[in-house]
Design a protein around this motif. Structure first.
Motif, short mmCIF file in Angstrom:
data_model
loop_
_atom_site.label_atom_id
_atom_site.label_comp_id
_atom_site.label_asym_id
_atom_site.label_seq_id
_atom_site.Cartn_x
_atom_site.Cartn_y
_atom_site.Cartn_z
N MET A 226 7.02 51.32 -66.86
CA MET A 226 8.17 50.62 -67.09
C MET A 226 7.67 49.07 -67.80
SD MET A 226 11.85 49.96 -65.45
CE MET A 226 13.25 49.75 -66.60
N LEU A 227 6.80 48.73 -67.12
CA LEU A 227 6.20 47.23 -67.47
C LEU A 227 5.05 47.43 -68.67
CD1 LEU A 227 6.42 45.45 -64.28
CD2 LEU A 227 8.11 45.16 -65.90
N SER A 228 4.56 48.61 -68.73
CA SER A 228 3.45 48.81 -69.63
C SER A 228 3.73 48.76 -71.18
CB SER A 228 2.79 50.02 -69.45
OG SER A 228 3.49 51.09 -70.09
N LYS A 229 2.62 48.54 -72.29
CA LYS A 229 2.95 48.55 -73.61
C LYS A 229 3.39 49.89 -74.08
CE LYS A 229 -1.02 45.36 -74.03
NZ LYS A 229 -2.42 45.14 -74.47
N ASP A 230 3.08 51.15 -73.31
CA ASP A 230 3.48 52.15 -73.62
C ASP A 230 5.04 52.70 -73.65
OD1 ASP A 230 0.73 53.10 -74.43
OD2 ASP A 230 0.23 53.86 -72.30
N PHE A 231 5.63 51.91 -72.69
CA PHE A 231 6.85 52.19 -72.49
C PHE A 231 7.86 52.28 -73.65
CE2 PHE A 231 11.55 51.18 -71.02
CZ PHE A 231 11.51 52.21 -70.06
N GLY A 232 8.54 53.11 -74.00
CA GLY A 232 9.44 53.32 -75.11
C GLY A 232 8.93 53.97 -76.32
N ARG A 233 7.64 54.36 -76.27
CA ARG A 233 7.07 55.04 -77.19
C ARG A 233 7.82 56.38 -77.47
NH1 ARG A 233 0.83 54.96 -77.16
NH2 ARG A 233 1.26 52.45 -77.64
N ASP A 234 8.16 57.04 -76.36
CA ASP A 234 9.01 58.44 -76.52
C ASP A 234 10.00 58.38 -75.48
OD1 ASP A 234 9.58 60.93 -76.11
OD2 ASP A 234 7.89 61.74 -75.99
N PRO A 235 11.05 58.37 -75.93
CA PRO A 235 12.34 58.02 -75.19
C PRO A 235 12.67 59.11 -74.26
CG PRO A 235 13.03 58.81 -77.50
CD PRO A 235 11.51 58.60 -77.37
N VAL A 236 11.92 60.17 -73.99
CA VAL A 236 12.02 61.26 -73.05
C VAL A 236 10.64 61.47 -72.63
CG1 VAL A 236 12.75 63.65 -72.71
CG2 VAL A 236 14.02 62.42 -74.12
N ALA A 237 10.39 61.55 -71.37
CA ALA A 237 9.03 61.47 -70.76
C ALA A 237 9.08 62.11 -69.49
CB ALA A 237 8.32 59.99 -70.70
N ASP A 238 7.93 62.42 -68.99
CA ASP A 238 7.63 63.25 -67.40
C ASP A 238 6.56 62.12 -66.90
OD1 ASP A 238 6.74 64.63 -65.32
OD2 ASP A 238 7.76 66.14 -66.00
N LEU A 239 6.95 61.65 -65.70
CA LEU A 239 6.02 60.73 -65.32
C LEU A 239 4.70 61.51 -64.86
CD1 LEU A 239 5.70 57.84 -64.22
CD2 LEU A 239 6.49 58.59 -61.86
N ARG A 240 4.77 62.70 -64.29
CA ARG A 240 3.63 63.57 -64.09
C ARG A 240 2.74 63.84 -65.04
NH1 ARG A 240 7.15 68.08 -61.49
NH2 ARG A 240 8.32 67.41 -63.59
N GLN A 241 3.29 63.50 -66.44
CA GLN A 241 2.17 63.83 -67.63
C GLN A 241 1.68 62.73 -68.33
OE1 GLN A 241 4.99 66.50 -69.93
NE2 GLN A 241 4.80 67.96 -68.73
N LEU A 242 2.13 61.65 -67.79
CA LEU A 242 1.63 60.24 -68.37
C LEU A 242 0.18 60.10 -68.23
CD1 LEU A 242 4.77 58.12 -67.79
CD2 LEU A 242 4.13 59.18 -70.01
N LYS A 243 -0.80 59.44 -68.83
CA LYS A 243 -1.94 59.19 -68.86
C LYS A 243 -2.01 57.77 -68.18
CE LYS A 243 -3.79 61.70 -72.59
NZ LYS A 243 -4.79 61.62 -73.90
N ALA A 244 -3.09 57.10 -67.65
CA ALA A 244 -3.02 55.69 -67.10
C ALA A 244 -2.42 54.92 -68.10
CB ALA A 244 -4.31 55.38 -66.92
N VAL A 245 -1.16 54.06 -67.46
CA VAL A 245 -0.69 53.22 -68.27
C VAL A 245 -1.45 52.07 -68.60
CG1 VAL A 245 1.47 53.74 -67.39
CG2 VAL A 245 0.29 51.96 -66.41
N ARG A 246 -1.03 51.49 -69.77
CA ARG A 246 -1.81 50.15 -70.21
C ARG A 246 -0.78 48.90 -70.08
NH1 ARG A 246 -3.39 51.00 -76.24
NH2 ARG A 246 -1.33 51.97 -76.13
N LYS A 247 -1.38 47.96 -69.17
CA LYS A 247 -0.37 46.92 -68.95
C LYS A 247 -0.58 46.01 -70.10
CE LYS A 247 -0.20 47.95 -63.96
NZ LYS A 247 -0.61 47.47 -62.60
#
Length: 247
Positions: A226-247
């Motif tokens: 939620m606090l990463s740069k990637d948040f909001g790129r796709d409005p529908v997502a699955d936490l299990r399928q996300l790659k390591a987030v970029r802060k």
């Protein structure tokens, strides 16, 4: 300053989210029917609102006042996590209590949508706003016995997809499936008669094999995202399928 609103903060994933946010130095407004305070007493930085989110009229009355706007007045970043939800009623249409259907729609759909609109309108000018609807894979796949749960979670997915198209550069919104978590809701699912939920044995097996995720771990992953740069790129997502987030 980060100010975060967490619904259903008194237990399960909501309690883990509130605790993690407080550790990160955020101010937290928790909304639930019951208190989330520990036996040690009040937590610094936590403000609680006792409110049944199934009561849309009571929520609308509270939102019509100045409390939310006043609480958000000094926020540079506003986080809204619509975590509260109910899996009930479970079963085919022939056994669903219509009043329970209405309660589920109020908690799972009306409250998140009402809070999202109210927060965007109440936050200070220039503040950044990030919203998470805690959704489910059930909103993206149909399961027997879960017609109400599937429909209400699908509503959150489409709401986020549409709201993401609003002309608001300060808003990012995601409807996020967090995976299968070891919470009271899972206990309710395992207690459901198989005649009402034919897939129950799948969830029994997840518990027995230790595959249910611990709330604190999911909370940490959700907030990192939620606090990463990637948040909001796709409005529908699955936490299990996300790659390591970029802060």
């Amino acid at each position: 300053m980060i100010k975060a609103i967490v619904t259903g903060h008194s237990k399960g994933l909501g309690a883990a989210l509130a605790a993690d946010l407080l550790e990160r130095g955020a101010q937290v407004l928790g909304i639930a029917r019951a208190s989330g305070q520990s036996a040690e007493g009040p937590s610094a930085g936590l403000t609680e609102l006792s409110l049944d989110l199934a009561d849309s009229a009571a929520l609308a009355f509270w939102l019509a006042g100045d409390t939310l706007r006043d609480w958000l007045a000094d926020a540079a970043t506003v986080l809204l996590i619509n975590n509260a939800g109910t899996v009930q009623p479970v079963g085919p249409l022939a056994v669903q209590d219509p009043a329970e259907v209405g309660r589920a729609v109020a908690v799972n759909v009306a409250a998140p949508l009402m809070l999202a609109a109210a927060v965007v309108q109440a936050m200070p000018a220039g503040a950044a706003c990030r919203i998470v609807h805690v959704s489910s894979g059930a909103g993206r796949n149909a399961y027997p016995g879960w017609s109400v749960y599937c429909a209400t979670k699908a509503a959150l997915d489409l709401h986020a997809s549409a709201a993401a198209q609003d002309d608001n550069a300060n808003l990012r919104i995601v409807s996020l499936a967090p995976g299968v978590i070891d919470t009271d809701m899972q206990g309710q699912i395992r207690a459901t008669p198989i005649a009402h939920f034919p897939l129950r044995q799948r969830f029994d097996a997840l518990k027995q094999s230790g595959e249910l995720a611990a709330p604190p771990r999911v909370a940490r992953q959700l907030l990192d995202f939620m606090l990463s740069k990637d948040f909001g790129r796709d409005p529908v997502a699955d936490l299990r399928q996300l790659k390591a987030v970029r802060k």
